[in-house]
Design a protein around this motif. Sequence first.
Motif, PDB file in Angstrom:
ATOM      1  N   UNK A  52       0.808  -1.213   0.000  1.00  0.00           N
ATOM      2  CA  UNK A  52       0.000   0.000   0.000  1.00  0.00           C
ATOM      3  C   UNK A  52       0.842   1.264   0.000  1.00  0.00           C
ATOM      4  N   UNK A  53       0.243   2.333   0.477  1.00  0.00           N
ATOM      5  CA  UNK A  53       0.902   3.636   0.489  1.00  0.00           C
ATOM      6  C   UNK A  53       1.900   3.690   1.656  1.00  0.00           C
ATOM      7  N   UNK A  54       3.167   4.024   1.388  1.00  0.00           N
ATOM      8  CA  UNK A  54       4.145   4.107   2.467  1.00  0.00           C
ATOM      9  C   UNK A  54       3.734   5.137   3.519  1.00  0.00           C
ATOM     10  N   UNK A  56       5.981   6.155   6.003  1.00  0.00           N
ATOM     11  CA  UNK A  56       7.155   6.853   6.505  1.00  0.00           C
ATOM     12  C   UNK A  56       7.712   6.223   7.768  1.00  0.00           C
ATOM     13  N   UNK A  57       6.978   5.254   8.335  1.00  0.00           N
ATOM     14  CA  UNK A  57       7.509   4.519   9.487  1.00  0.00           C
ATOM     15  C   UNK A  57       8.768   3.770   9.051  1.00  0.00           C
ATOM     16  N   UNK A  58       9.619   3.427  10.001  1.00  0.00           N
ATOM     17  CA  UNK A  58      10.897   2.774   9.682  1.00  0.00           C
ATOM     18  C   UNK A  58      10.716   1.530   8.819  1.00  0.00           C
ATOM     19  N   UNK A  59       9.605   0.811   8.998  1.00  0.00           N
ATOM     20  CA  UNK A  59       9.376  -0.411   8.232  1.00  0.00           C
ATOM     21  C   UNK A  59       8.376  -0.219   7.085  1.00  0.00           C
ATOM     22  N   UNK A  60       8.128   1.034   6.707  1.00  0.00           N
ATOM     23  CA  UNK A  60       7.177   1.300   5.615  1.00  0.00           C
ATOM     24  C   UNK A  60       7.557   2.586   4.876  1.00  0.00           C
ATOM     25  N   UNK A  61       8.736   2.529   4.188  1.00  0.00           N
ATOM     26  CA  UNK A  61       9.226   3.703   3.475  1.00  0.00           C
ATOM     27  C   UNK A  61       9.040   3.630   1.972  1.00  0.00           C
ATOM     28  N   UNK A  62       8.678   2.445   1.464  1.00  0.00           N
ATOM     29  CA  UNK A  62       8.449   2.317   0.022  1.00  0.00           C
ATOM     30  C   UNK A  62       7.589   1.085  -0.268  1.00  0.00           C
ATOM     31  N   UNK A  63       6.948   1.124  -1.425  1.00  0.00           N
ATOM     32  CA  UNK A  63       6.173  -0.014  -1.895  1.00  0.00           C
ATOM     33  C   UNK A  63       6.323  -0.095  -3.407  1.00  0.00           C
ATOM     34  N   UNK A  64       5.778  -1.121  -3.994  1.00  0.00           N
ATOM     35  CA  UNK A  64       5.898  -1.275  -5.433  1.00  0.00           C
ATOM     36  C   UNK A  64       4.670  -1.992  -5.978  1.00  0.00           C
ATOM     37  N   UNK A  65       4.510  -1.885  -7.276  1.00  0.00           N
ATOM     38  CA  UNK A  65       3.485  -2.660  -7.956  1.00  0.00           C
ATOM     39  C   UNK A  65       4.058  -3.116  -9.285  1.00  0.00           C
ATOM     40  N   UNK A  66       3.652  -4.279  -9.731  1.00  0.00           N
ATOM     41  CA  UNK A  66       4.137  -4.837 -10.978  1.00  0.00           C
ATOM     42  C   UNK A  66       3.598  -4.012 -12.139  1.00  0.00           C
ATOM     43  N   UNK A  67       4.511  -3.498 -12.957  1.00  0.00           N
ATOM     44  CA  UNK A  67       4.100  -2.707 -14.118  1.00  0.00           C
ATOM     45  C   UNK A  67       4.506  -3.381 -15.417  1.00  0.00           C
ATOM     46  N   UNK A  68       5.036  -4.580 -15.337  1.00  0.00           N
ATOM     47  CA  UNK A  68       5.459  -5.281 -16.539  1.00  0.00           C
ATOM     48  C   UNK A  68       6.971  -5.364 -16.624  1.00  0.00           C
ATOM     49  N   UNK A  69       7.441  -6.079 -17.630  1.00  0.00           N
ATOM     50  CA  UNK A  69       8.878  -6.259 -17.813  1.00  0.00           C
ATOM     51  C   UNK A  69       9.253  -6.159 -19.279  1.00  0.00           C
ATOM     52  N   UNK A  70      10.479  -5.821 -19.507  1.00  0.00           N
ATOM     53  CA  UNK A  70      11.108  -5.939 -20.815  1.00  0.00           C
ATOM     54  C   UNK A  70      12.293  -6.864 -20.594  1.00  0.00           C
TER      55      UNK A  70
END
Length: 149
Positions: A52-54, A56-70
């Motif tokens: 989900x949405x980060x 800013x807590x020490x264990x939640x500074x970033x997230x990701x979602x699959x957007x595809x690959x090349x």
Amino acid sequence: CTGSGDCVTYFDKYGFGVGCNRFDAHYPFPDFETAAPNGVWYALPLEGRCDGVPTGAADCTWSWEDAGIVTLREFEALAPGQGTCCEGICTKVWDKWGDRQATTWRVSQLSALFGKKYPQLPQLTEPKCDFDHTKVYQTDLWQRFDPDL
């Protein structure tokens, strides 16, 4: 951070934040001109990843979602030839490895290939990298040496 001891010190002080390093700053690496002068390294500490949405807590500074690959095969197919060969398939994509113009071409071709493959996705802009090493490393703790000596 640039190594295990350095990272522990950094994470203890700042948490597991996303890091970046602009090549044109020449600090900490690369500390020389490269074929990618506008290049940026990003560091995404696994301990800071969350769903989900980060927050800013020490264990939640970033997230990701699959957007595809090349794949490398798809990318290398853009310039067939006798340059670099792997498993019988040859490409000129990696020719002129240290050349700025060739590096810029590779970046633009990869971006265009991703856009062609996933036209429904928005064209992303480069995330801002405002890392100022003088604020984090008042004293340079990294011992520099020439590995060839």
